[in-house]
Scaffold this motif. Sequence first.
Motif, PDB file in Angstrom:
ATOM      1  N   PRO A 310       1.071  -1.369   0.217  1.00 18.90           N
ATOM      2  CA  PRO A 310       0.251  -0.184   0.098  1.00 18.90           C
ATOM      3  C   PRO A 310       1.419   2.115   0.406  1.00 18.90           C
ATOM      4  O   PRO A 310       2.217   1.526   0.646  1.00 18.90           O
ATOM      5  CB  PRO A 310      -0.598  -0.029   1.306  1.00 18.90           C
ATOM      6  N   LYS A 311       0.273   2.191  -0.612  1.00 18.60           N
ATOM      7  CA  LYS A 311       0.954   3.462  -0.303  1.00 18.60           C
ATOM      8  C   LYS A 311       0.415   4.097   0.538  1.00 18.60           C
ATOM      9  O   LYS A 311      -0.990   4.534   0.774  1.00 18.60           O
ATOM     10  CB  LYS A 311       0.381   4.536  -2.018  1.00 18.60           C
ATOM     11  N   ARG A 312       0.533   4.384   1.604  1.00 16.75           N
ATOM     12  CA  ARG A 312       0.305   4.511   3.023  1.00 16.75           C
ATOM     13  C   ARG A 312       0.003   6.445   2.869  1.00 16.75           C
ATOM     14  O   ARG A 312       0.478   6.730   2.337  1.00 16.75           O
ATOM     15  CB  ARG A 312       0.589   4.457   3.909  1.00 16.75           C
ATOM     16  N   GLY A 313      -1.261   6.406   3.070  1.00 15.26           N
ATOM     17  CA  GLY A 313      -1.046   8.178   3.866  1.00 15.26           C
ATOM     18  C   GLY A 313      -3.040   8.028   4.267  1.00 15.26           C
ATOM     19  O   GLY A 313      -3.438   7.273   3.842  1.00 15.26           O
ATOM     20  N   LEU A 314      -2.970   9.092   3.977  1.00 14.85           N
ATOM     21  CA  LEU A 314      -3.986  10.318   4.282  1.00 14.85           C
ATOM     22  C   LEU A 314      -4.536  10.204   2.980  1.00 14.85           C
ATOM     23  O   LEU A 314      -4.250  11.940   2.802  1.00 14.85           O
ATOM     24  CB  LEU A 314      -4.679  10.940   5.443  1.00 14.85           C
ATOM     25  N   TYR A 315      -5.575   9.934   2.081  1.00 10.06           N
ATOM     26  CA  TYR A 315      -6.646  10.760   0.803  1.00 10.06           C
ATOM     27  C   TYR A 315      -7.582  11.214   0.905  1.00 10.06           C
ATOM     28  O   TYR A 315      -8.458  10.764   1.380  1.00 10.06           O
ATOM     29  CB  TYR A 315      -6.220   9.806  -0.102  1.00 10.06           C
TER      30      TYR A 315
END
Length: 930
Positions: A310-315
């Motif tokens: 996963p490309k982690r983060g808050l989208y």
Amino acid sequence: MLASEWKKPGLLSHFTVVRKLDGGIFPMGFTKEVTDRNSKAESNVLVFESSERALLNRLMIELYKLDSDVLVGHNISGFDLDILLHRAQACKAPSSMWSKIGRLKRSVMPKLTKGSTIFGSGASPGIMSCIAGRLLCDTYLCARDLLKEAWQLVHYTLHALNKDRKEIASQDVPRMFQTSELLMELIEYGETDAWLSMELMFHLSVLPLTRQLTNISGNLWGKTLQGARAQRVEYLLLHAFHAKKYIVPDKSSPHTKETKVLKRRITHGAEDGNRDDVDNNDVNLEEEAHNERGKGKKSPAYAGGLVLEPKRGLYDKYVLLLDFNSLYPSIIQEYNICFTTVERFPDGSVPCLPSSKTAGVLPELLKNLVQRRRMVKSWMKNASGIKVQQLDIQQQALKLTANSMYGCLGFSNSRFYAKPLAELITQQGREILQSTVDLVQNNLNLEVIYGDTDSIMVYSGLDDIAKAKAIAGKVIQEVNKKYRCLEIDLDGLYKRMLLLKKKKYAAVKVQFKDGIPYEVIERKGLDMVRRDWSLLSKELGDFCLTQILSGGSCEDVVESIHNSLMKVQEEMRNGQVVLEKYIITKTLTKPPEAYPDAKNQPHVQVALRMKQSGYSTGCSAGDTIPYIICCEQGSSSSNSMGIAYRARHPDELKKDEGRWMIDIDYYLSQQIHPVVSRLCASIQGTSPGRLADCLGLDSSKFQSKSSEAVSNDTGNALLFAVDDEERYQGCEPLTLSCPSCSGAFNCPAVFSLIRALVEKPEKMQQGESTSNFWRTLRCPKCSEEGDMGRMSPGMIANQVKRQVEGFISMYYKGLMTCDDETCKHTTRGVNLRLIGDSEKGSVCPNYPCCNGRLVRKYTEADLYKQLAYFCHLLDTTRCVEKMEASARIAVEKELGKIRPVVGLAANTVQRILDRCSFGWVQMNDLIVTF
DNA sequence: ATGCTAGGGAGCTACG
DNA sequence: CGTAGCTCCCTAG
């Protein structure tokens, strides 16, 4: 039926039979109450009997009169039937009586405990044969197995249904017989439970769904209700192959194992010179040994689905969730994968895709299922009322059947076991997912942020839902162009999404109802959806999540999280929030007579291996122990000194609003087992006083007399005045074994070692290196230089811990020994509940060489004596204090004098914040203490 | 008796 | 002492 229909008054009837307790009488006014009830209901809904046998008889007669087709209950197969039949057996009920529970007249009771007796494994074959002719619907099993995807739903439903339900501890039952009102209450509880079981069954549509599944597969309904998924697929395939005049493989049974061995021997003998064959056999042998070793948890036999990093983060802009519709069944059809088409290699390597154009049996079968489902779905559009529900269940059943096919290909005990096929399918699945990702990224220039097995998530970077949908449409068009059967579809639109790890994410999903959009938070794999986190942690974590997904500004979100954590801290300090420490799953149901050792004590079973109740209690699930043994969360660590176990008398726990807490007052008023508490105190450095401290109570009140005498220099730990050595005669010694000479040595050498270890930090300050220090530790026996570096505190602690634990567990497991001095045969593994019989003295297994009888090696008195002895030996209170102090300094240094407490919640928050754009927030800002 | 694999996270232990 | 590697539990798909 619709719920409104079966809930109509007058449609259902009920019946209760109650007996008076042995040697007791019914309370005053009960008889009148019964007559009133019956005349009100205009039938016998409540009757009473004078003995257990009469009660069983009455129940069976009523069951016979009803002649029901289905028996329903929550965990009925694991509990109710078992109890009924065992009690019938114990009451020496005639076969004409108990066999009425089924439709087959039997004269001899089958062996009830034959087969596995693991909790939740369903009814034993013996029990099943007793109820022959009736279906058994166990809502517990159905909820768990059949409707796995709806597990959460079931969980909540049960919770909701249980709203009005009260749990009565078995030891409270006699109390309920004291007055007529209480007894009526007890009866109503029973009736409510029966009602709830049925309501759950209707709620889950168990009967219609299993009937549909059975109709599709052509197996037995009773088996489907038991959850035999493999068998369903087996029958489906059997019918399909039979129709095409194929000869199917033999069903392998436990006997085939022998045949296999036999076969191997023959081939081995005949082709001794064939090296390949020998190798193959070795591989087989290894495989088998491996399988047997890993009994509980087999290691995977082949590779499965692909999970993208996963490309982690808050989208915070739209994320598209695209998903292949039933990937594995579609692959089978797309590539024509079947037993009849795929050429399998003898060496077991992954086969190639078939070239054959004629459709195989398997793809055709699946095609048929898919077509039927499509048809049923189209009918649903024009149907109404109950018909919609029926059709919906039918399409669900068709989907379930198609989806379970793949799993059975990889099931090693299946008649149609075909590992190469399963392997080929997952391999294609991985390739398809990868090529889809490549296509979307390279050709369409979109960003794929995650994907699991059959899905991809695309970050659109758009705020406009219509534009996002347009992009999805384009992706779908491009991907679907490549395949004949496979079909990708838009499965969800996420307005905001927090992607933490593989299989762990949350998102605000936009859904539509009648064209009007609304938002739902979807949580996948995060702590709050798991059952092994405490409620407090889950609630806090969920709150943080909703804040983060709320779309507010960083400052607002951080502040609101911070405030809520501070609030919890405050509440904890004030005692308004109590950590859920103990979860008691079930009260014991067998009568106290079954446990002669602890006759006058209430019994409880503890939930083992739940985070809330601690690990490694030395008991196995279902064991009955007179005390609750549990450990405090986070206190057990192999590298810290001592054990974390704590034995608690059930009375010491009180229940408050569904949570169990330690009743400190009771603890002290009763002085329950000071020996045990002292054991905890000396080894772990925990005492009632310290406990009181944690809970914000006045610790001075909780010091026992014996501790006052020595509290001058030891603070709040309990001390034990040792009288003389003779009092511990006959106790097992506490020993350490030296790693170099393997010799065992015991106290006080042990304690000089422990003390030396504890004094280490002081020496360290003088600049001594660690390894040098360890080398100064010597075994008093061999006193050799060199190897003693391995005599670490962890090792000593482990050895001590193991011995103490070992003794406790030996006691609870009931070590038996022969009373013949010359024989002294010792046997282990006798469950405590069996000791009642054994204590009369069963014959020594060495008979006739020995005339001894087996008796319990350790009595309860021995246990306390032994524990006291350990305490005496481990009088390390001073050391513990020092250790604690140094540990505290370390922690305080690290965290700036604050200790993290809502550890779990804080961890979750930490992880969430790590992945958000709030990187600048210091974790220390968020740490809450109590 | 019994559908499959992948994966995170916690506790615990062996090992250098 | 630090850490790799194991088991256990529970989830995703």
